[in-house]
Design a protein around this motif. Structure first.
Motif, PDB file in Angstrom:
ATOM      1  N   ILE A 354       0.867  -1.205   0.131  1.00 10.63           N
ATOM      2  CA  ILE A 354       0.291   0.025  -0.093  1.00 10.63           C
ATOM      3  C   ILE A 354       1.069   1.327   0.169  1.00 10.63           C
ATOM      4  N   TYR A 355       0.704   2.118  -0.941  1.00  8.96           N
ATOM      5  CA  TYR A 355       1.319   3.165  -1.067  1.00  8.96           C
ATOM      6  C   TYR A 355       0.557   4.474  -0.730  1.00  8.96           C
ATOM      7  N   ARG A 356       1.273   5.697  -0.486  1.00 10.59           N
ATOM      8  CA  ARG A 356       0.806   6.769   0.017  1.00 10.59           C
ATOM      9  C   ARG A 356      -0.525   7.299  -0.880  1.00 10.59           C
ATOM     10  N   CYS A 357      -0.021   7.067  -2.292  1.00  7.09           N
ATOM     11  CA  CYS A 357      -0.866   7.737  -3.278  1.00  7.09           C
ATOM     12  C   CYS A 357      -2.210   6.951  -3.254  1.00  7.09           C
ATOM     13  N   GLN A 358      -2.582   5.719  -2.687  1.00  4.88           N
ATOM     14  CA  GLN A 358      -3.563   4.967  -2.706  1.00  4.88           C
ATOM     15  C   GLN A 358      -4.306   5.475  -1.656  1.00  4.88           C
ATOM     16  N   ILE A 359      -3.884   5.984  -0.773  1.00  2.80           N
ATOM     17  CA  ILE A 359      -4.743   6.386   0.451  1.00  2.80           C
ATOM     18  C   ILE A 359      -4.807   7.906   0.787  1.00  2.80           C
ATOM     19  N   ARG A 420      -9.859  -0.872  11.282  1.00  4.42           N
ATOM     20  CA  ARG A 420      -9.651   0.376  10.537  1.00  4.42           C
ATOM     21  C   ARG A 420      -8.399   0.841  11.051  1.00  4.42           C
ATOM     22  N   PHE A 421      -7.494   0.965  10.221  1.00  8.83           N
ATOM     23  CA  PHE A 421      -6.328   1.997  10.853  1.00  8.83           C
ATOM     24  C   PHE A 421      -6.385   3.182  10.254  1.00  8.83           C
ATOM     25  N   GLN A 422      -5.803   4.115  10.990  1.00 14.35           N
ATOM     26  CA  GLN A 422      -5.875   5.732  10.617  1.00 14.35           C
ATOM     27  C   GLN A 422      -4.253   6.032  10.821  1.00 14.35           C
ATOM     28  N   THR A 423      -3.612   6.740   9.685  1.00 15.21           N
ATOM     29  CA  THR A 423      -2.665   7.318   9.916  1.00 15.21           C
ATOM     30  C   THR A 423      -2.587   8.638  10.805  1.00 15.21           C
ATOM     31  N   PRO A 424      -1.417   9.159  11.001  1.00 12.26           N
ATOM     32  CA  PRO A 424      -1.284  10.352  11.822  1.00 12.26           C
ATOM     33  C   PRO A 424      -1.670  11.739  10.884  1.00 12.26           C
ATOM     34  N   GLU A 425      -1.991  11.523   9.745  1.00  9.92           N
ATOM     35  CA  GLU A 425      -2.409  12.451   8.847  1.00  9.92           C
ATOM     36  C   GLU A 425      -3.964  12.427   8.486  1.00  9.92           C
ATOM     37  N   GLY A 426      -4.499  11.313   9.256  1.00 13.36           N
ATOM     38  CA  GLY A 426      -6.184  11.143   9.203  1.00 13.36           C
ATOM     39  C   GLY A 426      -6.437  10.308   8.009  1.00 13.36           C
ATOM     40  N   LYS A 427      -5.622   9.534   7.418  1.00 14.50           N
ATOM     41  CA  LYS A 427      -6.034   8.730   6.103  1.00 14.50           C
ATOM     42  C   LYS A 427      -6.345   7.394   6.484  1.00 14.50           C
ATOM     43  N   ASN A 428      -7.563   6.738   5.966  1.00 18.53           N
ATOM     44  CA  ASN A 428      -7.671   5.307   6.419  1.00 18.53           C
ATOM     45  C   ASN A 428      -7.387   4.303   5.614  1.00 18.53           C
TER      46      ASN A 428
END
Length: 432
Positions: A354-359, A420-428
């Motif tokens: 999973i890459y950043r551009c996908q989330i 559900r995972f959430q990154t520090p930037e709020g992306k799920n």
């Protein structure tokens, strides 16, 4: 001039010398030698006298590129430039390792990718390299199937002939190769620039994935392609093989079977990307061409959708992250878990990245390929999969019952529906 003999010392512009080991190969523009430079084996490209136009400007451009350094490790970039010596000059670059083959070898079926995943990986690496090149203010100018060396097993890519790379929209030393030129270059309406590079890039990607030139269909079946006919085929009358509004240049059964078959396999989002890249609008209007970031988004998705059949090991293109039949053994591949991302879901299979551009739809192009997560198998049970946090940040995870916990960098969480995972930037990212 005669070839340099073994042991010949050639001074470099920075005051060091390289020693000729042996002659390697020759071409129209110059000769290539293996040399010793700073205690390592390198390649030296030495130009034949009068081989380049505006030699002083060309020389200064080489010196400038060597000074600034390569925008990406994929480029066999000038490391050092020789002094102007015995009526000519050259530049030093890394040697190409064993196991890499020219793209034209793939097109001629001399070499094949052992997996489609490796072919997509090659596309991703090419796009990434050109994104960094363009971000550095350069354009490549002369993309063709002899510029790319690909390791078929890994999809790793090396890009040669970087001596002709120049700053965007400057006077150039070369226009390009007709089959890969943008139509406006074929028709002498513009100079090479970032947008013409992007057109050539789309051509290269189509050839890797579909094994055919995007304009060489029925129009291409002439007894002899004259220069005037090439201007029509690749310039004024350029027509994509699968243009939905113009079927005059369709691939011909019995001649273009490869591209007919491969196109039918392509996921709709890959087809749509090529339909946009080679639309009449994009052919005539360079501003409408796909950017590198656009290609990365669809290519990483495609890579995620390629899964090995557990019954026969055939590669299967999973459709809509749902159960999909294998086109080889015809058994149904069950999708036990999938990962819901920003715009679509992907199969959660071992090795899925999973890459950043996908989330993150709005992520910076420089961060697009930051690896966010990886699906891994448990050492003691290959059938038990988990999601590994591949970042240096802590994720928050919420279970279906609402219980929250932290997921540290490198930590693996079992694939359980509803987490559900959430990154520090709020992306799920959600396990389904």
């Amino acid at each position: 001039m005669s070839n340099f003999e073994s042991g010949k010392l050639i001074p470099t512009q920075e005051g060091l010398s390289c020693k000729v080991v042996k002659y390697l190969a020759g071409g129209g523009q110059g000769d290539v030698y293996i040399v010793e430079y700073k205690g390592e084996k390198k390649a030296l490209k030495w130009y034949k006298p009068n081989a380049v136009s505006k030699p002083q400007k060309f020389y200064d451009s080489l010196v400038d590129k060597a000074r600034k350094g390569s925008p990406d490790k994929a480029f066999l970039w000038p490391l050092a430039v020789t002094q102007q010596f015995e009526g000519s000059f050259g530049y030093i670059m890394d040697l190409r390792p064993e196991g890499y083959y020219e793209l034209c070898d793939f097109m001629l079926a001399k070499v094949q990718f052992p997996s489609f995943k490796a072919a997509v990986e090659a596309c991703i690496r090419i796009v990434t390299a050109f994104r960094l090149l363009h971000n550095s203010g350069y354009c490549y100018q002369d993309m063709n199937d002899g510029n790319f060396f690909i390791n078929p097993k890994t999809g790793d890519v090396l890009i040669c002939d970087n001596d002709n790379v120049s700053p965007n929209k400057t006077d150039t030393f070369i226009l390009g190769t007709p089959r890969y030129m943008a139509p406006e270059i074929v028709l002498s309406l513009d100079k090479p620039n970032t947008q013409t590079d992007r057109f050539s890039l789309s051509v290269v990607l189509f050839m890797i994935l579909c094994m055919n030139h995007p304009f060489e269909g029925e129009h291409w079946l002439a007894p002899c392609l004259t220069p005037d006919m090439e201007r029509l085929l690749y310039g004024s009358d350029a027509t994509f093989l699968f243009d939905p509004q113009d079927d005059s240049n369709r691939p011909v059964p019995g001649v273009h079977d490869n591209v007919i078959r491969r196109w039918s396999y392509m996921p709709d989002y890959i087809q749509n990307a090529f339909l946009t890249a080679f639309s009449k609008d994009a052919i005539r209007n360079p501003a409408r061409r796909l950017r590198e970031a656009d290609w990365l988004k669809v290519l990483v998705r495609f890579q995620s959708d390629i899964v090995r059949c557990p019954y026969c090991s055939n590669e299967v293109f999973i459709k809509d992250a749902s159960d999909t039949p294998c086109d080889n053994c015809h058994k149904m591949l069950p999708v036990k878990h999938k990962l819901k991302l920003a715009d679509y879901s992907i199969t959660a299979a071992k090795g899925t990245r999973i890459y950043r551009c996908q989330i993150d739809r709005t992520c910076n192009a420089d961060d697009a390929l930051d690896r966010i997560g990886l699906v891994v198998a448990k050492d003691s049970d290959p059938n038990t999969l988990g999601f590994r946090n591949m970042t240096s940040s802590i994720f928050s995870a919420t279970t279906p019952s609402g219980k929250a916990r932290q997921v540290k960098p490198g930590e693996v969480v079992p694939l359980i529906t509803g987490i559900r995972f959430q990154t520090p930037e709020g992306k799920n990212i959600e396990i389904q």
